[in-house]
Design a protein around this motif. Structure first.
Motif, PDB file in Angstrom:
ATOM      1  N   ARG A  54      48.673  -0.825 -25.851  1.00  0.00           N
ATOM      2  CA  ARG A  54      49.315  -1.471 -26.982  1.00  0.00           C
ATOM      3  C   ARG A  54      48.453  -2.619 -27.496  1.00  0.00           C
ATOM      4  O   ARG A  54      48.416  -2.915 -28.670  1.00  0.00           O
ATOM      5  CB  ARG A  54      50.705  -1.987 -26.565  1.00  0.00           C
ATOM      6  CG  ARG A  54      51.822  -1.248 -27.279  1.00  0.00           C
ATOM      7  CD  ARG A  54      53.171  -1.754 -26.831  1.00  0.00           C
ATOM      8  NE  ARG A  54      53.530  -1.226 -25.526  1.00  0.00           N
ATOM      9  CZ  ARG A  54      54.004  -1.986 -24.548  1.00  0.00           C
ATOM     10  NH1 ARG A  54      54.130  -3.284 -24.706  1.00  0.00           N
ATOM     11  NH2 ARG A  54      54.331  -1.444 -23.405  1.00  0.00           N
TER      12      ARG A  54
ATOM     13  N   ILE B 149      42.276  -5.758 -30.254  1.00  0.00           N
ATOM     14  CA  ILE B 149      42.343  -7.130 -30.769  1.00  0.00           C
ATOM     15  C   ILE B 149      40.931  -7.657 -30.969  1.00  0.00           C
ATOM     16  O   ILE B 149      40.144  -7.577 -30.058  1.00  0.00           O
ATOM     17  CB  ILE B 149      43.052  -8.106 -29.790  1.00  0.00           C
ATOM     18  CG1 ILE B 149      44.315  -7.481 -29.256  1.00  0.00           C
ATOM     19  CG2 ILE B 149      43.359  -9.401 -30.490  1.00  0.00           C
ATOM     20  CD1 ILE B 149      44.983  -8.329 -28.226  1.00  0.00           C
TER      21      ILE B 149
ATOM     22  N   TYR C 294      44.294  -2.522 -41.071  1.00  0.00           N
ATOM     23  CA  TYR C 294      44.580  -2.472 -39.639  1.00  0.00           C
ATOM     24  C   TYR C 294      45.273  -3.758 -39.205  1.00  0.00           C
ATOM     25  O   TYR C 294      44.790  -4.855 -39.478  1.00  0.00           O
ATOM     26  CB  TYR C 294      43.280  -2.278 -38.846  1.00  0.00           C
ATOM     27  CG  TYR C 294      43.449  -2.433 -37.357  1.00  0.00           C
ATOM     28  CD1 TYR C 294      44.197  -1.505 -36.623  1.00  0.00           C
ATOM     29  CD2 TYR C 294      42.875  -3.492 -36.677  1.00  0.00           C
ATOM     30  CE1 TYR C 294      44.374  -1.642 -35.264  1.00  0.00           C
ATOM     31  CE2 TYR C 294      43.034  -3.641 -35.305  1.00  0.00           C
ATOM     32  CZ  TYR C 294      43.786  -2.709 -34.608  1.00  0.00           C
ATOM     33  OH  TYR C 294      43.949  -2.853 -33.258  1.00  0.00           O
TER      34      TYR C 294
ATOM     35  N   LEU D 210      39.659   2.292 -32.544  1.00  0.00           N
ATOM     36  CA  LEU D 210      41.014   1.797 -32.791  1.00  0.00           C
ATOM     37  C   LEU D 210      41.985   2.955 -32.688  1.00  0.00           C
ATOM     38  O   LEU D 210      41.695   4.053 -33.129  1.00  0.00           O
ATOM     39  CB  LEU D 210      41.125   1.213 -34.199  1.00  0.00           C
ATOM     40  CG  LEU D 210      40.297  -0.014 -34.556  1.00  0.00           C
ATOM     41  CD1 LEU D 210      40.590  -0.402 -35.990  1.00  0.00           C
ATOM     42  CD2 LEU D 210      40.604  -1.152 -33.633  1.00  0.00           C
ATOM     43  N   ASP D 211      43.151   2.709 -32.079  1.00  0.00           N
ATOM     44  CA  ASP D 211      44.146   3.754 -32.218  1.00  0.00           C
ATOM     45  C   ASP D 211      45.438   3.153 -32.744  1.00  0.00           C
ATOM     46  O   ASP D 211      45.776   2.018 -32.461  1.00  0.00           O
ATOM     47  CB  ASP D 211      44.375   4.537 -30.927  1.00  0.00           C
ATOM     48  CG  ASP D 211      44.411   3.630 -29.720  1.00  0.00           C
ATOM     49  OD1 ASP D 211      44.319   4.124 -28.620  1.00  0.00           O
ATOM     50  OD2 ASP D 211      44.544   2.404 -29.919  1.00  0.00           O
TER      51      ASP D 211
ATOM     52  N   GLU E 143      36.265  -4.865 -36.233  1.00  0.00           N
ATOM     53  CA  GLU E 143      37.365  -3.909 -36.403  1.00  0.00           C
ATOM     54  C   GLU E 143      36.968  -2.777 -37.347  1.00  0.00           C
ATOM     55  O   GLU E 143      37.323  -1.619 -37.142  1.00  0.00           O
ATOM     56  CB  GLU E 143      38.621  -4.610 -36.926  1.00  0.00           C
ATOM     57  CG  GLU E 143      39.357  -5.439 -35.883  1.00  0.00           C
ATOM     58  CD  GLU E 143      38.741  -6.824 -35.681  1.00  0.00           C
ATOM     59  OE1 GLU E 143      37.696  -7.122 -36.312  1.00  0.00           O
ATOM     60  OE2 GLU E 143      39.299  -7.597 -34.882  1.00  0.00           O
TER      61      GLU E 143
ATOM     62  N   ASN F 156      46.424  -5.854 -36.035  1.00  0.00           N
ATOM     63  CA  ASN F 156      46.153  -5.855 -34.597  1.00  0.00           C
ATOM     64  C   ASN F 156      47.388  -6.227 -33.785  1.00  0.00           C
ATOM     65  O   ASN F 156      48.459  -6.463 -34.336  1.00  0.00           O
ATOM     66  CB  ASN F 156      44.951  -6.755 -34.264  1.00  0.00           C
ATOM     67  CG  ASN F 156      45.255  -8.230 -34.435  1.00  0.00           C
ATOM     68  OD1 ASN F 156      46.409  -8.629 -34.536  1.00  0.00           O
ATOM     69  ND2 ASN F 156      44.219  -9.039 -34.472  1.00  0.00           N
ATOM     70  N   ALA F 157      47.204  -6.260 -32.462  1.00  0.00           N
ATOM     71  CA  ALA F 157      48.354  -6.432 -31.572  1.00  0.00           C
ATOM     72  C   ALA F 157      49.012  -7.801 -31.754  1.00  0.00           C
ATOM     73  O   ALA F 157      50.156  -7.994 -31.371  1.00  0.00           O
ATOM     74  CB  ALA F 157      47.932  -6.231 -30.130  1.00  0.00           C
ATOM     75  N   LEU F 158      48.281  -8.750 -32.294  1.00  0.00           N
ATOM     76  CA  LEU F 158      48.873 -10.053 -32.538  1.00  0.00           C
ATOM     77  C   LEU F 158      49.529 -10.113 -33.915  1.00  0.00           C
ATOM     78  O   LEU F 158      49.793 -11.183 -34.453  1.00  0.00           O
ATOM     79  CB  LEU F 158      47.813 -11.150 -32.428  1.00  0.00           C
ATOM     80  CG  LEU F 158      47.114 -11.268 -31.083  1.00  0.00           C
ATOM     81  CD1 LEU F 158      45.964 -12.249 -31.154  1.00  0.00           C
ATOM     82  CD2 LEU F 158      48.103 -11.692 -30.013  1.00  0.00           C
TER      83      LEU F 158
END
Lengths: 308, 523, 347
Positions: free
Chosen positions: A304, A308, B266, B309-310, B300, B268-270
């Motif tokens: 997940r 980053i 894209y 990237l997934d 990125e 991101n996780a943040l």
């Protein structure tokens, strides 16, 4: 079936769980400390064995169980110091270093036992001493709890106190903070002037100290002699317990108790004709399952976070 | 003239793999100055400072602190002498609180344990004194980047640092945070602290530094009072543009677009938009450059094009009509796309394996190099020999482990590998970072050669000279967006580019990315 | 000189270990010189002794080869121990219960052992490849699990009550491996292991899969970047390594014994790590490394029979060798000086 349950819920069983847990718990605490400092010490089994033999020899020659215990502890610390010197100073691979310790111990203890006693199997010819059992006043008179908690070997109580001690050490003392910082982010520790090597050295010595206590319990409490390969995999169970405990002191303690209980249960379950060989694998199966669950959760979390 | 607090004389550092990071470098600091240490990535700035901070031992040379010879074997030695360092990658323990991080290694004690309240108090007092506001009880893992940096500076100050080394402190900061940092640095200077400011951002260096030492390929290229030197001179000394980087570019005849990126976004996780609505197209025979300060989405973008990237990717990226944004790297490579990665050590090479093994990694699967399961050993060796000669790789032969080569030679092998499979699209990420000039020139020539052979090339570089000289079309990336596009990059000034790179300017109206493409098609 | 650095370091490590062993002998033996000469020359004193060395090196080569593959692919897996044991047991079951003709019987038993080894080995492999579970810990746990299961099968299902100790029923004669050299117990397993070694060498350096294995082990990120499916490589390596370790166990049981009689893990798996270390993860060098290890063990056995020094001295020698051989910094000063010289030469 009835007899099984009656054994399982007897005070004798609970008593023996604590007794059997003691060596595992000691070594698991040792493994915990070195892991917290980022060092995987797989030499626990060998260190226990050396501690067990040294305790017997020293106590036989000095006539004192306590000096024997001191000797055992010193031997464990020395062995860890050698491991630490090689892995930290001249960069022997830590896992291979652990293998070397185990290899040295399994043959070396027999070698030394033979030189000292002329026997390669057991130390029966040595007049070694045993550490005392403690009957705790007041506590021993409480029904149910008394018979479970009182009358143990002194080292069993030490192991329980050690849980609290290690917990406090890791959480609340400068050394603990430094050990954890070295394990979590060695560069950070180094940048504030903490010598990573020194902290890891101390952590390894502590792991040797605890492993040797576990070994001393084996030969001077659990039994009253040394016999070849007497630790019988407890050092590995300890590593498993630490892994299953998720790297926390309390978790390690609980996992050690579970594994101790499994060990103690082996006898009870034999009544049901479940073979002890299979029961002995339980801690390891539990650990593999635990690791697998942890790894799956962890890799899902990472996925997940990726990118980053 | 103020006295020199610190002098490093004749410092040389040869790493165990034989790479020379510093050669006979002199460096001095005056009491109470802000001293810039400038140079390209890989010029040896960080190594020099690591030596000063006791993290690396110099192979040769001496360090004088207030005229007295010192030897720092560990950071502790340096800290004790009043030297502090704020690293580019923060040296914080994420699971600890701010206060715990602050006192790590010098914990106040009560009995056997740590006096935590005292640690909190110390943190508070210091943060008020220097106006670096932080919450002592917050866990570090929950802090913003700017906050973490403050903790780092406070950490150094708590340990009595009089000389403070800041390693590219603004690389990770927002403009506001940068401004705030500068105010704090000036405050520190007033209090008598001496500051080393490592940076390659000339504007910033010019703004707050008193003197500058310029590093180039491991040596010192000069020390100047900031007032006596122009940005142009600094940049010339840093990159030596007068020596290199003038290429005769052939007129190129662009063909049809090879890579076509539309609306690539894209998150991101943040939950930060790392790429936002990117439009980009590269035709055969065209080099498209992307300039920008690192960390503005370039990484990125490359990942999106190379299968790194997934999920969470929107928009499309097509190579000759086939969508690649959802493919893994193997399928992407199978389409004829080559990729020179930014980090040659971690991604670009297997250090312990031979040069020829490293050369075939992207082609051993093709029929040309194997007979079924078996590799064609002889052809592979002769390929390696040919490429070693063509790229002038200094080595003992194809069987030498690649890790024993210098950085430049290692990079040449990697570029040789990626270029020699006749790709239709080459993605080159910082292709000359940290390599010597000779190697850089050779790599540039090779990229131009590929261009004449009708390869489409995407060049991502923080090196302005390189990217301005090589690109046919140049984009600037800032905050995950393409904020500017130029179709005659060599005519753009660095100053102008800088404005875009630092987010001070943005091309308006139609989408920067799209406009160029359509213009060019009209031409 | 730099090229030979690893070789020199290995030789120096071995030499230091032997010197320490001699010192220990000198301290405890009444006739130190005689004891040392028995230790050094005993293994080549008679044909039978040479045979002992060779036959002991066979299992060491199998597990050493298995560990070489794992280490070379970057996997710190010490599971050869348990696989060797359980596969030996599987071969024993087939040797006891199946009836086949003389040639097929051992082949079937060995294949069965190898397959079981491969299948069990792949479990930690999959856990590592898919979820990045620590392969060291899981493989160690598997050793203990397999040992427990194996002992259970031996004690509850295979045990020959008529025998005096915990051993299985007798193998059928058809299952035993043929003797290769009269006057020794060297069996056809030797040919098999040498074939495996050559095949592994060829596999590792001349095939695509071997290439993928080496790249994955050397730098997994690089392998991924090049388009190698490293998860698949890791699983494949575990299959092959397990197959080899399993074959080793089966061959050892059928070649050396007439009943299954291991009452605990025989230790060849960890020895395999030592062999791999001595061989510097090079398949062909496994032969020399295994022979060396077997040599000092037979020497120690001879010594304990004919003198007053116990054979367990060997474990001390082994421990020292491991500590020194894998020590990066050992002799590094010398290496650095050479490096500096080269750097100066280049300018």
């Amino acid at each position: 079936m009835d007899s099984f349950w009656s054994v399982l819920f007897s005070t004798d069983f609970a008593f023996s769980v604590l007794r059997v847990t003691t060596p595992i718990l000691f070594a698991a605490l040792g493994a915990l400390i070195s892991n917290k400092a980022g060092i995987v010490n797989i030499g626990m089994e060998g260190t226990m064995l050396v501690g067990a033999l040294t305790g017997v020899i020293v106590s036989a020659y000095t006539g004192s169980a306590w000096i024997g215990l001191l000797g055992a502890v010193m031997s464990g610390i020395t062995l860890s110091a050698i491991l630490a010197y090689f892995t930290l100073k001249i960069k022997t691979h830590i896992i291979l270093g652990g293998i070397a310790i185990n290899m040295f111990a399994s043959g070396g203890t027999v070698f030394i036992l033979y030189l000292v006693s002329g026997d390669k199997g057991t130390s029966t010819s040595l007049q070694s001493k045993v550490l005392p059992n403690l009957h705790i006043p007041l506590l021993q008179d409480i029904p149910l709890i008394g018979p479970i908690l009182s009358g143990h070997n002194v080292l069993t109580y030490v192991s329980l106190l050690a849980v609290a001690g290690v917990y406090y050490m890791l959480k609340r003392t400068p050394l603990g903070l430094q050990i954890r910082s070295v394990g979590e982010n060695p560069q950070a520790a180094q940048s504030v002037g903490i010598s990573v090597g020194k902290i890891q050295f101390i952590a390894l010595l502590l792991s040797g100290f605890f492993a040797a206590l576990g070994g001393a319990f084996m030969s001077m409490g659990y039994l009253s002699l040394f016999s070849r390969d007497m630790t019988a995999g407890r050092g590995w169970i300890a590593i498993a317990a630490e892994a299953l405990g998720g790297g926390s002191t309390i978790g390690t303690f609980l996992a050690s108790l579970i594994f101790g209980a499994t060990n103690a249960m082996a006898n009870a379950l034999q009544i049901l004709k479940i073979p002890s060989e299979l029961i002995a694998t339980f801690p390891y199966v539990a650990t593999v399952v635990g690791l697998l669950v942890y790894a799956i959760v962890e890799s899902k979390r990472k996925k997940r976070k990726k990118g980053i | 003239m103020r006295e020199n607090v610190l002098e490093m004389r004749n410092i040389t550092k040869v790493y165990q793999n034989g790479v020379t990071a510093n050669r006979n470098v002199d460096f001095s600091l005056r009491e109470g100055e802000i001293h810039a240490l400038a140079g390209e990535n890989g010029a040896g700035k960080s190594t020099l400072m690591k030596i000063l901070f006791g993290m690396e031992a110099p192979s040769d040379g001496e360090i004088l602190l207030r005229g007295e010879g010192v030897r720092f074997q560990t950071p502790q030695d340096a800290i004790e002498k009043g030297i502090g360092m704020v690293h580019q990658h923060f040296m914080l323990v994420p699971s600890f609180t701010v206060a715990e991080n602050m006192v790590l290694g010098m914990e106040p004690k009560r009995g056997l344990g740590i006096h935590y309240e005292e640690a909190v108090r110390m943190t508070k007092a210091l943060s008020e004194k220097y106006q670096l506001t932080v919450d002592p009880r917050a866990k570090v893992e929950s802090l913003s980047v700017g906050m973490k940096q403050k903790v780092e500076i406070l950490k150094a100050l708590l340990r009595g640092a009089k000389v403070l080394i800041l390693d590219e402190p603004t690389a990770v900061l927002t403009p506001q945070e940068t401004e705030e940092l500068f105010k704090q640095l000036l405050l520190l200077k007033q209090e008598g602290h001496t500051i080393v400011f490592i940076s390659h951002k000339l504007k910033e260096v010019k703004a707050i530094c008193d003197r500058i030492t310029i590093m180039r390929s491991g040596t010192s290229a000069g020390v100047f009072n900031m007032a006596d030197v122009t940005e142009q001179e600094i940049s010339r000394l840093m990159v030596g543009r007068d020596v290199m980087l003038k290429y005769d570019k052939e007129e190129s005849f662009y063909g049809p677009p090879v890579l076509d990126v539309k609306g690539l976004t894209y998150v991101n996780a943040l939950d930060k938009k790392a790429l936002s609505d990117i439009h980009l197209s590269i035709r055969t025979g065209e080099i498209v450059g992307i300039a920008g300060v690192e960390g503005n989405g370039q990484a990125e973008l490359v990942k999106a094009l190379t299968g790194g990237l997934d999920g969470r990717v929107q928009g499309s990226a097509k190579v000759n009509g086939s969508e690649i944004s959802n493919l893994d790297i193997r399928s992407i490579r199978d389409l004829g796309i080559s990729y020179v990665p930014e980090d040659r050590m971690s991604q670009g090479a297997a250090k312990e394996e031979s040069i020829s093994d490293n050369i075939i990694s992207t082609r051993y699967r093709s029929r040309e190099w194997n007979k079924g399961l078996f590799l064609k050993g002889k052809s592979i060796v002769s390929l390696a020999e040919k490429l070693i000669e063509e790229f002038k790789v200094r080595c003992s032969g194809p069987a030498q482990p690649i890790g024993m080569l210098s950085g430049g030679n290692m990079q040449k092998v990697i570029v040789a590998r990626e270029c020699s499979i006749d790709p239709i699209l080459l993605i080159a990420e910082q292709p000359t970072r940290g390599v010597d000039i000779g190697a850089a020139q050779l790599i540039h020539q090779k990229l131009l050669e590929m261009r004449s052979q009708n390869c489409a090339i995407l060049l991502i570089s923080a090196d302005l000279n390189e990217i301005m000289e090589l690109s046919d079309t140049l984009y600037v990336m800032y905050g995950g967006e393409l904020v500017a596009a130029f179709d005659k990059p060599s005519e753009v000034t660095e100053e102008e580019l800088g404005l875009y790179m630092l987010g001070l300017k943005k091309q308006q109206g139609e989408h920067a990315g799209r406009s160029v493409t359509s213009d060019a098609q009209v031409l | 000189m730099l090229k030979y650095f690893d070789v020199i370091r290995t030789l120096v490590s071995v030499a230091i270990a032997l010197v320490i062993a001699f010192l220990i002998i000198a301290m405890i033996s009444d006739q130190p010189l005689e004891t040392i000469s028995i230790f050094l020359l005993g293994p080549i004193s008679t044909t039978a002794q040479i045979g002992n060395v060779v036959e002991m090196s066979i299992p060491l080569m199998f597990t050493g080869l298995s560990v070489v593959l794992l280490f070379r692919s970057g996997m710190f897996n010490l599971g050869a121990e348990g696989l060797f044991f359980i596969s030996g047991l599987v071969a024993a079951i087939i040797a006891i219960y199946a009836s086949m003709s003389g040639f097929i019987h051992p082949v079937a038993a060995i294949l069965a052992g190898s397959m079981v080894g491969a299948l069990l080995s792949v479990i930690p492999g999959i856990m590592k490849a898919k979820w990045n579970a620590d392969v060291l810990v899981t493989s160690l746990m598997f050793n203990s699990i397999l040992s427990g299961i194996g002992l259970y099968i031996l004690n509850y299902h295979l045990r020959d009550a008529a025998a005096f100790s915990n051993v299985s029923f007798k193998f059928q004669e058809t299952a035993r491996l043929a003797n290769l050299i009269p006057g020794t117990r060297i069996h056809t397993g030797l040919i098999l292991v040498l074939l495996c070694i050559v095949a592994t060498h060829y596999f590792m350096y001349h095939t695509r899969w071997g290439y993928e294995l080496r790249m994955t082990g050397s730098n997994r990120a690089f392998a991924e970047f090049s388009g190698i499916k490293t998860a698949r490589v890791i699983i494949t390596v575990h299959l092959i390594a397990g197959f080899l370790a399993g074959m080793g166990g089966a061959v050892e049981v059928l070649g050396m014994y007439s009943r299954f009689q291991w009452s605990s893990l025989p230790g060849y798996g960890l020895d395999g790590a030592l062999v791999a270390l001595l061989a510097k993860n090079n398949p062909l060098s496994v032969v020399g490394a295994a022979l060396f290890l077997a040599y000092i063990r037979i020497g120690a056995d001879q010594m304990s029979i004919m003198s007053d020094v116990p054979a367990e001295l060997v474990s001390i020698i082994q421990a020292i060798i491991i500590l020194l051989i894998s020590a990066e910094q050992f002799l590094k000063m010398w290496k650095n000086r050479q490096l500096l010289k080269e750097a100066e030469k280049l300018g």
